[in-house]
Design a protein around this motif. Structure first.
Motif, PDB file in Angstrom:
ATOM      1  N   GLU A   1       0.804  -1.218   0.000  1.00 31.73           N
ATOM      2  CA  GLU A   1       0.000   0.000   0.000  1.00 31.73           C
ATOM      3  C   GLU A   1       0.839   1.270   0.000  1.00 31.73           C
ATOM      4  O   GLU A   1       0.355   2.341   0.335  1.00 31.73           O
ATOM      5  CB  GLU A   1      -0.974   0.007   1.183  1.00 31.73           C
ATOM      6  N   THR A   2       2.120   1.171  -0.366  1.00 31.43           N
ATOM      7  CA  THR A   2       2.980   2.354  -0.360  1.00 31.43           C
ATOM      8  C   THR A   2       3.684   2.576  -1.696  1.00 31.43           C
ATOM      9  O   THR A   2       3.886   3.706  -2.105  1.00 31.43           O
ATOM     10  CB  THR A   2       4.055   2.258   0.736  1.00 31.43           C
ATOM     11  N   SER A   3       4.092   1.532  -2.359  1.00 29.64           N
ATOM     12  CA  SER A   3       4.843   1.654  -3.606  1.00 29.64           C
ATOM     13  C   SER A   3       3.918   1.466  -4.795  1.00 29.64           C
ATOM     14  O   SER A   3       2.788   1.007  -4.662  1.00 29.64           O
ATOM     15  CB  SER A   3       5.944   0.590  -3.671  1.00 29.64           C
ATOM     16  N   LEU A   4       4.416   1.771  -5.961  1.00 31.59           N
ATOM     17  CA  LEU A   4       3.668   1.523  -7.176  1.00 31.59           C
ATOM     18  C   LEU A   4       3.503   0.026  -7.389  1.00 31.59           C
ATOM     19  O   LEU A   4       4.354  -0.761  -6.985  1.00 31.59           O
ATOM     20  CB  LEU A   4       4.391   2.131  -8.383  1.00 31.59           C
ATOM     21  N   PRO A   5       2.418  -0.398  -8.032  1.00 33.91           N
ATOM     22  CA  PRO A   5       2.258  -1.827  -8.314  1.00 33.91           C
ATOM     23  C   PRO A   5       3.295  -2.299  -9.325  1.00 33.91           C
ATOM     24  O   PRO A   5       3.874  -1.505 -10.070  1.00 33.91           O
ATOM     25  CB  PRO A   5       0.846  -1.913  -8.898  1.00 33.91           C
TER      26      PRO A   5
END
Length: 133
Positions: free
Chosen positions: A107-111
């Motif tokens: 829930e913090t980095s790009l997928p």
């Protein structure tokens, strides 16, 4: 099972279901997958595939079920594959199901994979998935 997908698999012109899920396959998904014109189901989740999903997958115009989550694919889900959803409106195939690692990592980095047409997106680090469309 382990290893890479043998090139001879792409010569199986009448193949309609390809399930290599939950093994230890690695390497790339070849652009030759577009030769599998009768393919309806592609389930290769929970392996070690990497690279991008080839746009030639969009040549499989009967394809309605794709599970490619829990791999190491990156880039964007090809527009040619997303357009398959439009084709199914006029056919009698079951509803489209596209599942990939398209949730932000922790829930913090790009997928890992951008997907505008996936129904279900997963976080590759937690294994959690959710319906998005």
């Amino acid at each position: 099972m382990t290893g890479t997908i043998p090139d001879s698999l792409y010569d199986l012109a009448s193949l309609d279901h390809l399930n290599l899920a939950e093994n230890n396959f690695h390497g790339i998904l070849s652009s030759r997958i577009g030769k599998l014109s009768k393919l309806e189901i592609l389930s290769i989740h929970n392996n070690q595939f990497s690279g991008t999903i080839p746009s030639e997958l969009g040549l499989c115009d009967r394809l309605y079920f794709i599970q490619v989550d829990r791999n190491n694919f990156d880039g964007s889900f090809p527009e040619e594959v997303c357009q398959l959803q439009e084709l199914t409106i006029f056919t009698e195939v079951p509803s489209i199901h596209f599942k990939a690692d398209c949730l932000p990592i922790n829930e913090t980095s790009l997928p890992l994979l951008q997907c505008d047409c996936c129904n279900t997106c997963c976080d590759t680090t937690t294994g959690q998935c959710k319906n998005v469309n």
